[in-house]
Design a protein around this motif. Structure first.
Motif, PDB file in Angstrom:
ATOM      1  N   CYS A 173      51.323 -50.497 -28.800  1.00  0.00           N
ATOM      2  CA  CYS A 173      52.259 -49.775 -29.653  1.00  0.00           C
ATOM      3  C   CYS A 173      52.660 -50.627 -30.863  1.00  0.00           C
ATOM      4  O   CYS A 173      52.725 -50.137 -31.988  1.00  0.00           O
ATOM      5  CB  CYS A 173      53.492 -49.382 -28.840  1.00  0.00           C
ATOM      6  N   PHE A 174      52.911 -51.918 -30.630  1.00  0.00           N
ATOM      7  CA  PHE A 174      53.341 -52.802 -31.717  1.00  0.00           C
ATOM      8  C   PHE A 174      52.228 -53.001 -32.740  1.00  0.00           C
ATOM      9  O   PHE A 174      52.450 -52.875 -33.951  1.00  0.00           O
ATOM     10  CB  PHE A 174      53.774 -54.146 -31.137  1.00  0.00           C
ATOM     11  N   LEU A 175      51.024 -53.290 -32.282  1.00  0.00           N
ATOM     12  CA  LEU A 175      49.923 -53.575 -33.216  1.00  0.00           C
ATOM     13  C   LEU A 175      49.529 -52.333 -34.025  1.00  0.00           C
ATOM     14  O   LEU A 175      49.296 -52.424 -35.235  1.00  0.00           O
ATOM     15  CB  LEU A 175      48.712 -54.109 -32.444  1.00  0.00           C
ATOM     16  N   THR A 176      49.463 -51.181 -33.369  1.00  0.00           N
ATOM     17  CA  THR A 176      49.129 -49.963 -34.110  1.00  0.00           C
ATOM     18  C   THR A 176      50.268 -49.564 -35.050  1.00  0.00           C
ATOM     19  O   THR A 176      50.026 -49.017 -36.124  1.00  0.00           O
ATOM     20  CB  THR A 176      48.821 -48.807 -33.144  1.00  0.00           C
ATOM     21  N   GLY A 177      51.505 -49.861 -34.645  1.00  0.00           N
ATOM     22  CA  GLY A 177      52.637 -49.607 -35.530  1.00  0.00           C
ATOM     23  C   GLY A 177      52.599 -50.490 -36.767  1.00  0.00           C
ATOM     24  O   GLY A 177      52.927 -50.041 -37.874  1.00  0.00           O
ATOM     25  N   SER A 187      68.494 -62.265 -23.356  1.00  0.00           N
ATOM     26  CA  SER A 187      67.232 -61.735 -23.873  1.00  0.00           C
ATOM     27  C   SER A 187      66.951 -60.353 -23.302  1.00  0.00           C
ATOM     28  O   SER A 187      66.441 -59.467 -24.002  1.00  0.00           O
ATOM     29  CB  SER A 187      66.068 -62.685 -23.553  1.00  0.00           C
ATOM     30  N   ILE A 188      67.300 -60.151 -22.023  1.00  0.00           N
ATOM     31  CA  ILE A 188      67.096 -58.833 -21.404  1.00  0.00           C
ATOM     32  C   ILE A 188      67.995 -57.793 -22.056  1.00  0.00           C
ATOM     33  O   ILE A 188      67.578 -56.660 -22.324  1.00  0.00           O
ATOM     34  CB  ILE A 188      67.360 -58.906 -19.887  1.00  0.00           C
ATOM     35  N   LEU A 189      69.252 -58.163 -22.336  1.00  0.00           N
ATOM     36  CA  LEU A 189      70.176 -57.238 -22.981  1.00  0.00           C
ATOM     37  C   LEU A 189      69.637 -56.797 -24.339  1.00  0.00           C
ATOM     38  O   LEU A 189      69.615 -55.599 -24.668  1.00  0.00           O
ATOM     39  CB  LEU A 189      71.545 -57.892 -23.140  1.00  0.00           C
ATOM     40  N   VAL A 190      69.190 -57.775 -25.136  1.00  0.00           N
ATOM     41  CA  VAL A 190      68.643 -57.441 -26.461  1.00  0.00           C
ATOM     42  C   VAL A 190      67.360 -56.630 -26.315  1.00  0.00           C
ATOM     43  O   VAL A 190      67.151 -55.626 -27.013  1.00  0.00           O
ATOM     44  CB  VAL A 190      68.378 -58.728 -27.272  1.00  0.00           C
ATOM     45  N   LEU A 191      66.492 -57.043 -25.398  1.00  0.00           N
ATOM     46  CA  LEU A 191      65.202 -56.383 -25.225  1.00  0.00           C
ATOM     47  C   LEU A 191      65.369 -54.926 -24.794  1.00  0.00           C
ATOM     48  O   LEU A 191      64.775 -54.019 -25.390  1.00  0.00           O
ATOM     49  CB  LEU A 191      64.376 -57.146 -24.191  1.00  0.00           C
ATOM     50  N   VAL A 192      66.173 -54.697 -23.780  1.00  0.00           N
ATOM     51  CA  VAL A 192      66.326 -53.330 -23.256  1.00  0.00           C
ATOM     52  C   VAL A 192      67.039 -52.436 -24.264  1.00  0.00           C
ATOM     53  O   VAL A 192      66.630 -51.282 -24.483  1.00  0.00           O
ATOM     54  CB  VAL A 192      67.095 -53.354 -21.919  1.00  0.00           C
ATOM     55  N   SER A 193      68.074 -52.932 -24.910  1.00  0.00           N
ATOM     56  CA  SER A 193      68.827 -52.099 -25.860  1.00  0.00           C
ATOM     57  C   SER A 193      67.980 -51.746 -27.079  1.00  0.00           C
ATOM     58  O   SER A 193      67.985 -50.595 -27.540  1.00  0.00           O
ATOM     59  CB  SER A 193      70.121 -52.799 -26.283  1.00  0.00           C
ATOM     60  N   THR A 194      67.226 -52.723 -27.609  1.00  0.00           N
ATOM     61  CA  THR A 194      66.394 -52.430 -28.783  1.00  0.00           C
ATOM     62  C   THR A 194      65.212 -51.533 -28.420  1.00  0.00           C
ATOM     63  O   THR A 194      64.837 -50.648 -29.196  1.00  0.00           O
ATOM     64  CB  THR A 194      65.880 -53.721 -29.437  1.00  0.00           C
ATOM     65  N   PRO A 197      67.492 -45.541 -42.946  1.00  0.00           N
ATOM     66  CA  PRO A 197      66.096 -45.142 -43.147  1.00  0.00           C
ATOM     67  C   PRO A 197      65.270 -45.419 -41.889  1.00  0.00           C
ATOM     68  O   PRO A 197      65.299 -46.533 -41.355  1.00  0.00           O
ATOM     69  CB  PRO A 197      65.639 -46.006 -44.326  1.00  0.00           C
ATOM     70  N   PHE A 198      64.538 -44.421 -41.435  1.00  0.00           N
ATOM     71  CA  PHE A 198      63.812 -44.559 -40.178  1.00  0.00           C
ATOM     72  C   PHE A 198      62.733 -45.640 -40.265  1.00  0.00           C
ATOM     73  O   PHE A 198      62.643 -46.505 -39.389  1.00  0.00           O
ATOM     74  CB  PHE A 198      63.170 -43.229 -39.786  1.00  0.00           C
ATOM     75  N   LYS A 199      61.889 -45.587 -41.276  1.00  0.00           N
ATOM     76  CA  LYS A 199      60.718 -46.465 -41.325  1.00  0.00           C
ATOM     77  C   LYS A 199      61.116 -47.935 -41.297  1.00  0.00           C
ATOM     78  O   LYS A 199      60.586 -48.718 -40.494  1.00  0.00           O
ATOM     79  CB  LYS A 199      59.893 -46.173 -42.585  1.00  0.00           C
ATOM     80  N   GLN A 200      62.046 -48.321 -42.142  1.00  0.00           N
ATOM     81  CA  GLN A 200      62.457 -49.727 -42.205  1.00  0.00           C
ATOM     82  C   GLN A 200      63.164 -50.159 -40.917  1.00  0.00           C
ATOM     83  O   GLN A 200      62.952 -51.272 -40.426  1.00  0.00           O
ATOM     84  CB  GLN A 200      63.380 -49.947 -43.412  1.00  0.00           C
ATOM     85  N   LEU A 202      63.278 -53.154 -35.782  1.00  0.00           N
ATOM     86  CA  LEU A 202      63.504 -53.163 -34.340  1.00  0.00           C
ATOM     87  C   LEU A 202      62.277 -53.675 -33.586  1.00  0.00           C
ATOM     88  O   LEU A 202      62.406 -54.357 -32.564  1.00  0.00           O
ATOM     89  CB  LEU A 202      63.860 -51.751 -33.853  1.00  0.00           C
ATOM     90  N   ALA A 203      61.091 -53.345 -34.094  1.00  0.00           N
ATOM     91  CA  ALA A 203      59.864 -53.800 -33.434  1.00  0.00           C
ATOM     92  C   ALA A 203      59.803 -55.328 -33.390  1.00  0.00           C
ATOM     93  O   ALA A 203      59.418 -55.915 -32.369  1.00  0.00           O
ATOM     94  CB  ALA A 203      58.640 -53.236 -34.159  1.00  0.00           C
TER      95      ALA A 203
END
Length: 386
Positions: free
Chosen positions: A36-40, A113-120, A141-144, A149-150
């Motif tokens: 998902c990250f690389l294709t994004g 790290s889990i808190l940040v990871l799960v929430s984002t 703005p959605f795109k930015q 977030l990624a």
């Protein structure tokens, strides 16, 4: 009456909460997140290309594949993330070591790290899903935001992996204890579900979600795409519409309409004159960031032929200007390789008929390996950029 003692991590001895279980599901989740990250990233750089990055025009359907994978992998992440959280939630009941020590610091870093990871990840998946519905009930703005977030997810994930690496390595491969029956090692879950049963359930749920949504980019699976927000072959002239002419403020053209090219030689044509040009044909998909795509047959004039008529030097880029009133994509830019590709057309016809107004009448851009938002509609002006 004496209240029962609060639960602790040891209150959940089931094999379904064992580190080996979390590691296996974590591998599946990690693979889906990586895809998902690389294709994004590829999709983002298609729209905002840095100067150092060269985006090729071929394979013609590359963006169709990568964006289909992006939305598919993001959809599959949802059941995998829920399963992963369920396997590790007993950790919430573990007490922080006290007094403060190196172990306490490591534990706090892990939980942070889990808190940040799960929430984002939750926010990323939520906004991504609403984007597939083209619903944006937020002021940012959605795109930015999606892009930022990624990177936060990647950073939090790397911290989490660094902290948990020893445990992950310990349980990466099956041990003799893992091969033994569950009853010989750890108690079964209250539901009676075994660890193997959990793996099958999670894999089945992820597969089912994927198959019933991927049909928006794989037409053969369209009839069973019950979770897909779009049917790729439903719409005027066999293609969906993201932005209608009414939304774009385009009402059509009048008798004075002319298509112009600003280059070394200034050119201007009526629609009738454009239709008298030699017409080329290109079988290309429209592939949109929402994940849907559909192939179509386009007819029109090669952009490179128009550039030659204008006297544009080799390697010229082209700014494309729409009649659209405002909007983020009222203009777009064709890099030199795309402008020179014989499949890149100023399209006048779609699937054997004149373009409908919602599909960009009187003219639109169609090019290989491009996001749908950059296949500019209602084109009336090209500007040569040497």
């Amino acid at each position: 009456m004496k209240l029962p003692a609060p639960p602790t991590e040891k209150s959940f001895p089931s094999a379904l909460h064992h580190p080996r279980t979390a590691t296996v599901i974590g591998r599946w989740l990690g693979l889906a997140v990586a895809i998902c990250f690389l294709t994004g990233l590829f999709s983002h750089f298609q729209q905002d290309s840095p100067a150092w990055l060269h985006i090729p025009s071929r394979p013609a359907s590359l963006y169709r594949v990568t964006q289909g994978l992006h939305v598919l992998s993001g959809t599959v992440v949802i059941p995998l993330l829920l399963a992963k959280l369920w396997t590790v939630y007993p950790k919430l009941f573990a007490k922080l070591p006290w007094p403060p020590s190196r172990k306490a610091l490591t534990t706090a870093l892990e939980r942070g790290s889990i808190l940040v990871l799960v929430s984002t990840m939750a926010l990323e998946l939520f906004t991504g899903f609403l984007n597939t519905l083209q619903w944006y009930p937020w002021p940012f703005p959605f795109k930015q935001t999606h892009y930022a977030l990624a990177w936060i997810i990647v950073g939090a994930l790397l911290v989490h992996l660094a902290v948990k690496l020893p445990l992950i390595l310990t349980h990466w491969r099956r041990t003799p204890a893992d091969r033994a029956p569950i009853a010989d090692s750890l108690p079964p879950a209250i539901t009676g579900l075994t660890r193997r049963g959990l793996f099958r359930t999670v894999a089945g749920a992820a597969t089912l979600v994927g198959i019933t949504s991927v049909g928006q980019s794989v037409p053969a699976l369209g009839p069973i795409a019950v979770l897909a927000p779009r049917k790729p072959n439903v719409g005027p002239q066999g293609l969906p519409i993201n932005r209608t002419a009414k939304d774009a403020g385009v009402a059509g053209i009048d008798a004075d309409w002319r298509f112009t090219i600003a280059g070394p030689r200034q050119l201007s044509y009526t629609l009738d004159e454009l239709q008298q040009f030699p017409q080329s044909r290109a079988d290309l998909p429209i592939a949109c960031v929402e994940g849907w795509s559909q192939g179509a047959r386009w007819e029109g004039i090669r952009i490179r032929d128009l550039l030659r008529l204008s006297g544009a030097p080799p390697g010229s880029r082209v700014r494309v200007v729409s009649m659209e009133k405002g909007g983020f994509y009222a203009t777009s830019e064709l890099p030199a390789e795309f402008a020179d590709d014989p499949l890149t057309l100023l399209a006048l016809r779609l699937n054997g008929a004149e373009l409908s107004l919602d599909h960009g009448f009187p003219a639109r851009i169609i090019a290989p390996n491009r996001p749908g938002v950059l296949q500019t509609k209602w084109v009336h002006h090209l500007e040569v950029i040497s």
